[in-house]
Design an enzyme around this catalytic site. Sequence first.
Site, PDB file in Angstrom:
ATOM      1  N   ASP A 382      26.570  50.936  51.380  1.00 38.25           N
ATOM      2  CA  ASP A 382      27.732  50.148  50.371  1.00 38.25           C
ATOM      3  C   ASP A 382      29.159  50.403  50.746  1.00 38.25           C
ATOM      4  O   ASP A 382      29.021  50.901  52.267  1.00 38.25           O
ATOM      5  CB  ASP A 382      27.808  51.117  48.992  1.00 38.25           C
ATOM      6  CG  ASP A 382      28.822  50.256  47.832  1.00 38.25           C
ATOM      7  OD1 ASP A 382      29.079  48.788  47.920  1.00 38.25           O
ATOM      8  OD2 ASP A 382      29.267  50.348  47.254  1.00 38.25           O
ATOM      9  N   LYS A 545      38.245  39.406  34.664  1.00 36.14           N
ATOM     10  CA  LYS A 545      38.132  39.920  35.940  1.00 36.14           C
ATOM     11  C   LYS A 545      37.101  40.052  36.659  1.00 36.14           C
ATOM     12  O   LYS A 545      36.444  40.597  35.975  1.00 36.14           O
ATOM     13  CB  LYS A 545      38.855  40.760  36.330  1.00 36.14           C
ATOM     14  CG  LYS A 545      38.897  42.172  36.429  1.00 36.14           C
ATOM     15  CD  LYS A 545      39.540  42.823  37.335  1.00 36.14           C
ATOM     16  CE  LYS A 545      39.538  44.355  37.283  1.00 36.14           C
ATOM     17  NZ  LYS A 545      38.425  44.652  36.362  1.00 36.14           N
ATOM     18  N   ASP A 654      30.863  42.991  47.470  1.00 41.80           N
ATOM     19  CA  ASP A 654      32.009  41.722  47.242  1.00 41.80           C
ATOM     20  C   ASP A 654      31.322  39.906  48.382  1.00 41.80           C
ATOM     21  O   ASP A 654      30.401  40.343  48.538  1.00 41.80           O
ATOM     22  CB  ASP A 654      32.572  42.260  48.910  1.00 41.80           C
ATOM     23  CG  ASP A 654      34.133  43.750  48.971  1.00 41.80           C
ATOM     24  OD1 ASP A 654      33.676  43.418  47.141  1.00 41.80           O
ATOM     25  OD2 ASP A 654      33.908  44.491  49.101  1.00 41.80           O
ATOM     26  N   ARG A 711      27.249  40.432  47.675  1.00 38.32           N
ATOM     27  CA  ARG A 711      27.356  39.742  46.177  1.00 38.32           C
ATOM     28  C   ARG A 711      25.773  40.354  46.091  1.00 38.32           C
ATOM     29  O   ARG A 711      24.813  39.690  45.329  1.00 38.32           O
ATOM     30  CB  ARG A 711      26.999  38.233  45.843  1.00 38.32           C
ATOM     31  CG  ARG A 711      28.330  38.104  45.848  1.00 38.32           C
ATOM     32  CD  ARG A 711      29.637  37.624  44.929  1.00 38.32           C
ATOM     33  NE  ARG A 711      30.506  37.656  45.260  1.00 38.32           N
ATOM     34  CZ  ARG A 711      32.402  37.904  44.950  1.00 38.32           C
ATOM     35  NH1 ARG A 711      31.631  39.190  45.093  1.00 38.32           N
ATOM     36  NH2 ARG A 711      32.869  37.337  45.164  1.00 38.32           N
TER      37      ARG A 711
END
Length: 1068
Positions: A382, A545, A654, A711
């Site tokens: 990660d 969000k 991300d 993603r």
Amino acid sequence: MGGANPALENHVSGQSNDPLSAPPHALKWTQVAEELSTDTDDGLTSAEAKQRHEKFGNNELGDAAGVNPGKILLRQVANAMTLVLIMAMAVSFGIGSYIEGGVIMGVIAINIIVGFWQEFKAAKTMDSLKSLSSPTAVAIRDGESNTVPTKEIVPGDMVELKTGDTIPADVRLIEAVNFETDEALLTGESLPVRKTTEDVFDSDTGPGDRLNVAYSSSTVTKGRATGICFATGMYTEIGTIAAALRKKDSKVREPKRKEDGTAKPHRWAQAILLTCTDAVGHFLGVNVGTPLQKKLSRLAVLLFFIAVICAIIVLGANRFSNDKEVIIYAVATGLSMIPASLVVVLTITMAAGTSRMVERHVIVRNLRSLEALGAVTDICSDKTGTLTQGKMVAKKAWLPARGTYTIGESSEPFNPTQGGISHSEKEPRNMSEGEASEESDYAQLLQDNEQLTDYLKAASLANLAHVHQNDQGEWIARGDPTEVAIQVFASRFKGWNRRASVAGPTAGEHPKYNMLAEFPFDSDIKKMSVLYKHIETEEMTVFTKGAVERVIASCTSYTADPNAKPTAMTEEYREEILENMEGLAKLGLRVLALASRGYTGPYTEGVDIERNTIEEELTFNGLIGLFDPPRQESAPSVKQCHEAGIEVHMLTGDHPGTARAIAAQVGILPSKMDQLPKDVTDSMVMTASQFDKLSDDQVDQLPVLPLVIARCAPQTKVRMIEALHRRKRFVAMTGDGVNDSPSLKRADVGIAMGQAGSDVAKDASDIILTDDNFASILAAIEEGRRTFDNIQKFVLHLLAQNVSQAMTLLIGLVFKDRDQLSVFPISPVEVLWIIMITSGIPDMGLGFEIAAPDVLRRPPQDLKRGIFTIELMVDMFVYGVWMATLTLGAFVIVLYGFATGIGNARGCNNSIDGGCQEEFRARATCFACLTWFSLFLAWECLDMRRSFFRMQPDSKKYFTQWMFDVWRNKFLFFAILAGFITIFPIIYIPTLNDVVFKHTGISWEWAIVFIAAILFFAGVEGWKFAKRAFFRRRAKKDSAEAIDPENKMFARYLSTERSDSEQEKEKV
């Protein structure tokens, strides 16, 4: 438990360790907090928690099983090695060789005592490591969220719970959002139970109906909560059934039964046979332990049969005579094949390896992974908190109607009063890196700025983090690092802090909102949303969000002009938003989108709302860019991985631009991306949607598997592991969430995060990183390789000795006395001395050896072959033959070069009195040679290729470096020194020498011993020199030139590009 606790017999179900005025489920949570003296803002202080821990003891369900000395002692007796010694002892006593039998009995006792003590210490070490890998809880102490071992939780601790956590104690909930727990272990209820906070129940309400309490050992299946622990250890509800949890599995195999429950006789016979087979396998150690432990136990059994075969060869060479001399020779030959310390040294070495890993922030949950770490070829990691620091700071915010806001530098990431703000009307896509703008005032920016107000509402309320200033004036933050950074940004504008705005245990004096529902972040949906109701106007509002592309897909409007109403969202404007996101991502910022809308739909407390009805028709508020700097050690660690032949993949949630920027900074992506073919660069960076669209065949046809997947979803991780497996790669995978469990289990080595990881992820993992740092993964691999190397070293040392002793005795069968009975070159007691002193103790020292200088410059190990590589097998044979040759040469020179041979001597296997003076002198020479060879071989085994005199290639101490090397491992040094010195009293003490060891004192023969020792070193060093030359030639064939680690890892792609260029030139 502490002695001050009330007796368990008087404990009332649902009560605290120290009973409260009523069971906590019958009290409001404010009363529970008051009676337990818990500050609902800052929790307990560290000092108070320590006092309560001393009072109430560990939060455990009774005493754990711990280390069982009886089982360890039984293992020392019940193994193939000890079995051979016992048989040899019985034979010795049976033929009247009481001295040999007594010595063997003493060796058995010493072996059992030493083995027991060493394995007991190793077991205690492993037991202590288990406590380090035990579940943890997030407790609020001193105003901060601290991850503490579950056993240290005390009554009064305020804990935070989230999906995937194991609840550490019985907890009275004070805040719960969509919170559900699985209580099947306690109540048998198969469905998750929805919890509340404000309800109060009767004192006699049963455990299953206490909906304001979460129970110890149950798991969180949904939502989040905060609560106060009121019962720990045996005082919890689960404590009352702890005995049932400790039920042991039966070791008796059950027969296969028919549908009516009956079993035929042959099924019973089959079950009995399998049970007996299991018992024998357990006795011999061939079906218990790690794969390597099983393999070495099987080797021990194989050597047992080889020992029996050798003994039969001895008897056959002497016409199966039942003469005492022949039988004792057979006993000596059988003993020569016994690596008595093999399994014990393995256990000690692996325990030492796990202890060293703890010092390097790695907890090994099972020893299998310790073996596997050295074979890892790919690491899937990660980004956030692992490759990066996980200390996020909001650097930029973009509002379509207002432009870009930039936050200045601040030395305190949690302090919203530090760091200025500047404003530019430009969009991020039109701003250059480092572009300066005039600094503004926070209050001035808020004036007549409805769009910024809406943006700050979403930033502060679609957020679960707490940021506040404590009584000492320090700024405290707790929560997810991403949400903390956004909350700090909102708090910079006075009055915009969730803590002051939302009703709850930490609310300000005049809260404006009540939270009605929360839809937590989901790794598939990549959004989180909350529904609030304004206390005064009772208007309901949704705030959302999440990932930019997911949020704007749910948006139907945006505000482009500060003086105009919201405009309908178009595909063209969505593209503009994505371009602005790219502008922020190129700066290495993690970009999230914020959105909101008024909600007029139905809402009934306790009734779930469909998430789809909440996250639709949103108004886009803006983007926020968060900076999470890479850890300083990440780039060097990635470079070392490349040197070690390990490819690093970054699987992150991300945006691709952010992921690419960070990956390039830490060296996961090659710096010469522009020199690579397009199909290679396209494969190196992909999104999860792109990767998941490919079939398995298409994935297998990619020129390179992605080095960056942005993603990333949980199922993408599993597919990545499977793709790597199809390419015969050995994979380590990191994970922290509940959804990561499948990938952690599927990986060859599952790595959980100790700080950010859920208990479910930790349970599914093989190792845990206590600091969540990528560099610790490399440290674990280094220690795995070091342990693998050390096991190879002591196995080589041990087996080479066995080969040398067996060959010496088997070839020695040709030396016969006048009765045509073989005279052994080394006696049974000498064999035992060499096995126990010159093998067992130095082997333990080899297990503690430091890592080789090139341990991370070699390719990963091949687990299919394991420690028994071709190189090791050849070395074992070469060293064994060379030692046997020199030993027999010394025997022949003394006996036939300087004497007349055996001649008319008889009974030389038993006594010196039958004219065996020369035979006893020759045997003493043999013993001295073989003892020294075995001791010196331990030093030579420190490195399988480098010269003993040049083990540190970069050292400037050309002639003295070996002295530092031998002194560095003091355990090995003193073990060899002891073996070297003790040979002298054994050779010269009367009775001990000729009666027990069957040799006598020597004088001029020492010259032969010294010459043989020099020849031993010369032979071993010559063999290592030949190996180095061979491997250098092979390395030159593989690579004609030395290349840096990046080129080493990416050379195959660069060569592809060169070949493409050459083809283009040919066309021209």
